[in-house]
Structures are given as C-alpha cells and as structure tokens.
Enzyme design. Sequence first.
Site, PDB file in Angstrom:
ATOM      1  N   SER A 199       0.855  -1.200   0.000  1.00 25.58           N
ATOM      2  CA  SER A 199       0.000   0.000   0.000  1.00 25.58           C
ATOM      3  C   SER A 199       0.880   1.235   0.000  1.00 25.58           C
ATOM      4  O   SER A 199       1.926   1.265   0.665  1.00 25.58           O
ATOM      5  CB  SER A 199      -0.888   0.014   1.241  1.00 25.58           C
ATOM      6  N   TYR A 243      -1.718  -1.478   9.980  1.00 24.53           N
ATOM      7  CA  TYR A 243      -1.984  -1.888   8.591  1.00 24.53           C
ATOM      8  C   TYR A 243      -0.733  -1.672   7.728  1.00 24.53           C
ATOM      9  O   TYR A 243      -0.304  -2.574   6.991  1.00 24.53           O
ATOM     10  CB  TYR A 243      -3.159  -1.076   8.046  1.00 24.53           C
TER      11      TYR A 243
HETATM   12  P1  NAP Z   1     -12.003  -5.277  -0.610  1.00 24.36           P
HETATM   13  O1  NAP Z   1     -12.839  -4.536  -1.581  1.00 24.36           O
HETATM   14  O2  NAP Z   1     -12.324  -5.208   0.861  1.00 24.36           O
HETATM   15  O3  NAP Z   1     -11.940  -6.824  -1.058  1.00 24.36           O
HETATM   16  C1  NAP Z   1     -11.210  -7.711  -0.280  1.00 24.36           C
HETATM   17  C2  NAP Z   1     -11.154  -9.070  -0.931  1.00 24.36           C
HETATM   18  O4  NAP Z   1     -10.294  -9.902  -0.127  1.00 24.36           O
HETATM   19  C3  NAP Z   1     -12.506  -9.766  -0.971  1.00 24.36           C
HETATM   20  O5  NAP Z   1     -12.554 -10.543  -2.145  1.00 24.36           O
HETATM   21  C4  NAP Z   1     -12.476 -10.673   0.253  1.00 24.36           C
HETATM   22  O6  NAP Z   1     -13.274 -11.847   0.136  1.00 24.36           O
HETATM   23  C5  NAP Z   1     -11.008 -11.065   0.271  1.00 24.36           C
HETATM   24  N1  NAP Z   1     -10.526 -11.509   1.580  1.00 24.36           N
HETATM   25  C6  NAP Z   1     -10.555 -10.841   2.758  1.00 24.36           C
HETATM   26  N2  NAP Z   1     -10.022 -11.610   3.730  1.00 24.36           N
HETATM   27  C7  NAP Z   1      -9.647 -12.770   3.141  1.00 24.36           C
HETATM   28  C8  NAP Z   1      -9.077 -13.971   3.618  1.00 24.36           C
HETATM   29  N3  NAP Z   1      -8.744 -14.127   4.920  1.00 24.36           N
HETATM   30  N4  NAP Z   1      -8.835 -14.976   2.735  1.00 24.36           N
HETATM   31  C9  NAP Z   1      -9.161 -14.836   1.424  1.00 24.36           C
HETATM   32  N5  NAP Z   1      -9.725 -13.728   0.925  1.00 24.36           N
HETATM   33  C10 NAP Z   1      -9.967 -12.712   1.777  1.00 24.36           C
HETATM   34  O7  NAP Z   1     -10.452  -4.822  -0.714  1.00 24.36           O
HETATM   35  P2  NAP Z   1      -9.658  -4.061  -1.894  1.00 24.36           P
HETATM   36  O8  NAP Z   1      -9.703  -2.603  -1.643  1.00 24.36           O
HETATM   37  O9  NAP Z   1     -10.046  -4.602  -3.221  1.00 24.36           O
HETATM   38  O10 NAP Z   1      -8.158  -4.503  -1.518  1.00 24.36           O
HETATM   39  C11 NAP Z   1      -7.401  -5.445  -2.249  1.00 24.36           C
HETATM   40  C12 NAP Z   1      -5.939  -5.326  -1.819  1.00 24.36           C
HETATM   41  O11 NAP Z   1      -5.461  -4.007  -2.112  1.00 24.36           O
HETATM   42  C13 NAP Z   1      -5.709  -5.525  -0.311  1.00 24.36           C
HETATM   43  O12 NAP Z   1      -4.528  -6.257  -0.100  1.00 24.36           O
HETATM   44  C14 NAP Z   1      -5.555  -4.104   0.217  1.00 24.36           C
HETATM   45  O13 NAP Z   1      -4.798  -4.060   1.414  1.00 24.36           O
HETATM   46  C15 NAP Z   1      -4.837  -3.466  -0.963  1.00 24.36           C
HETATM   47  N6  NAP Z   1      -4.951  -1.996  -1.019  1.00 24.36           N
HETATM   48  C16 NAP Z   1      -6.176  -1.408  -1.182  1.00 24.36           C
HETATM   49  C17 NAP Z   1      -6.259  -0.023  -1.228  1.00 24.36           C
HETATM   50  C18 NAP Z   1      -7.576   0.700  -1.373  1.00 24.36           C
HETATM   51  O14 NAP Z   1      -7.599   1.940  -1.218  1.00 24.36           O
HETATM   52  N7  NAP Z   1      -8.662   0.019  -1.676  1.00 24.36           N
HETATM   53  C19 NAP Z   1      -5.090   0.754  -1.120  1.00 24.36           C
HETATM   54  C20 NAP Z   1      -3.868   0.104  -0.964  1.00 24.36           C
HETATM   55  C21 NAP Z   1      -3.810  -1.274  -0.922  1.00 24.36           C
HETATM   56  P3  NAP Z   1     -14.853 -11.866   0.539  1.00 24.36           P
HETATM   57  O15 NAP Z   1     -15.562 -11.048  -0.527  1.00 24.36           O
HETATM   58  O16 NAP Z   1     -15.229 -13.294   0.500  1.00 24.36           O
HETATM   59  O17 NAP Z   1     -14.968 -11.227   1.890  1.00 24.36           O
END
Ligand code: NAP
Length: 260
Positions: A155, A168
């Site tokens: 991130s 985080y």
């Molecule tokens: P999101 O919309 O909350 O989606 C999270 C996904 O991860 C969902 O498919 C969820 O599955 C799955 N998940 C959560 N816990 C899990 C587990 N224990 N085992 C397997 N799958 C799991 O998140 P996102 O924003 O797309 O984030 C994706 C990645 O980008 C993450 O690593 C996050 O830290 C990183 N990131 C995001 C941002 C941002 O601003 N969004 C910024 C920097 C980095 P379910 O649907 O089944 O719950």
Amino acid sequence: MTASSTRHPASDPSIAVAQVAIVTGASRGIGAAIARRLARGGYAVVVNYAGKAAEARAVVQAIESAGGQALAVQADVSDAAAVRALFDQAIEAFGRVDVLVNNAGIMPPALPHLADTDDATFERLFAVNVRGTFNTLREAAARLQHGGRIVNFSSSVIGLALPGYAVYAATKSAVETFTHIMAKELRGKNIRINAVAPGPTATDLFLNGKTPETVERLSKMAPLERLGTPGDIAAAVAFLVSEDAGWVNGQTLRANGGVV
Ligand code: NAP
C-alpha cells in the site's frame, strides 16, 4: 467452470491449456477487476474468496459469459491447509499455476491510532495480510511453473505515513520485505516476484467507515485529483505479469496517481 465440472485440461488433452492465474480475494474490489482483466488476456483464473460466495460466483459468471475460464474457490488465506487446498484445486481444474496475485487483504474501517489498537485487530491484520501472503508464497515457491510470476499487495500508505494506519502499514511493509528477499531466493526458477502498492482506491476496503468529506479530501490528495479505480490497479498487475515486465523483478510499483 465450477468445481463439479468433469472436463478438465489436466485430464483431457483435447482442451488447450491456458496460462493459469490464482487471484486471492477476487470476489470484490481490486481482486475482481484483476480476475476479469487476466481472463480477458487469456488466463484461466482461480477466483479465491473468504466468505462472499455469491460475489465470487458472479465474477466467474462474468468471465465465462465473455468466453473465458474461471473457477471460484473458497479459502481463508490465513489458514495454511486451506491455501494448500486452493493450489490443489487450481491444479486439479486447470493442470498448472503460472501466476499468483496475492491481493487478499483487510483494513479495519475504524483506523485507531497504534496506542488505541486492540490485540484482536492487530492479530487479525497480521494473520490475513502477512501470514496469508506467507502461506501463498510458500506454496507458490513449490508449485508455480518455471517462468511464473507473483504479484504481492502492499500500500502507498507506507510512504504517506498517515496517522491511524500504523498496524496496517506495518503488515504491508512485511509484504514488501517478502517481495524483495524472495526475488533472490527464487534464483534458478525463473519466477519473477513484484509488489504493487495502490493509493486510495474506490472499493469497500477504502470507503467503509469514511464520511463523504473524508473521501473527498483523500481523493484530492493525488495530483491527478481522483481516487484510483480497481481497473487502474488491475492494469498495473497485468503489466507486472506480462512479458513487457520481463526485466522487472523484486520491485514495488506504487500505483497511486502521484500521491507519494
Ligand atoms: P475489498 O474490496 O475489501 O476486497 C477484499 C477481498 O479480499 C474480498 O474478495 C475478500 O473476500 C477477500 N478476503 C478478505 N479476507 C480474506 C481472507 N482471509 N482470505 C481470502 N480472501 C480474503 O479490498 P480491496 O480494496 O479490493 O483490496 C485489495 C488489496 O489491495 C488488499 O490487499 C488491500 O490491502 C490493498 N490496497 C487497497 C487499497 C484501497 O484503497 N482500496 C489501497 C492500498 C492497498 P470476501 O468477498 O469473500 O470477503
């Protein structure tokens, strides 16, 4: 394709073997966009999820409707046995694994300062973001094809150092360290490993718990003056797994509109 389909490339030589990608956390948000993007590029995609089966099925259906191949597999990435079973199912269905995208991750909506963070929040963040990545990387080292590619998820908040993100961001620093060291440990296997570090991106993880004013303020932080989209990040991942990134290894790519 579903888990109960009978014709598999692994057992039926008449089916052309596509390159195969496992995308963790692909039921929603960035992971779902990566799954669709890689499927468009010809990959058979394993759509991993934790609990939201209907969302994962919808991603698989969208891929299949567009003529691609996909399989939804439930596995909590923090559970080593479940991760082994995830790779088993991918290989049983598609015969091989070429690409691992370690996208699954969590962030608490409340974002307390370190001094106010409870033990359970700390444990869960490290279990999913760090142990989850460790579990899949260990499996990938043994089971990815020669010439494989891995993309981890960091991130840009590591660079921003915003209050409330200490634990985080620490989990994502661990992921970057895994990336840089494992690139060297994979010598001899011709497997490239990189990390992508998104900035604020419009998904549940970012939007949950924030007021419209906070979202507006954070979306103006980048000089490009908007939030990232899941498609922006999927494009960066598609580049990192492509031949065009053939000389990019052991790096972290910040995809954030210039916020840091
Ligand atoms: P999101 O919309 O909350 O989606 C999270 C996904 O991860 C969902 O498919 C969820 O599955 C799955 N998940 C959560 N816990 C899990 C587990 N224990 N085992 C397997 N799958 C799991 O998140 P996102 O924003 O797309 O984030 C994706 C990645 O980008 C993450 O690593 C996050 O830290 C990183 N990131 C995001 C941002 C941002 O601003 N969004 C910024 C920097 C980095 P379910 O649907 O089944 O719950």
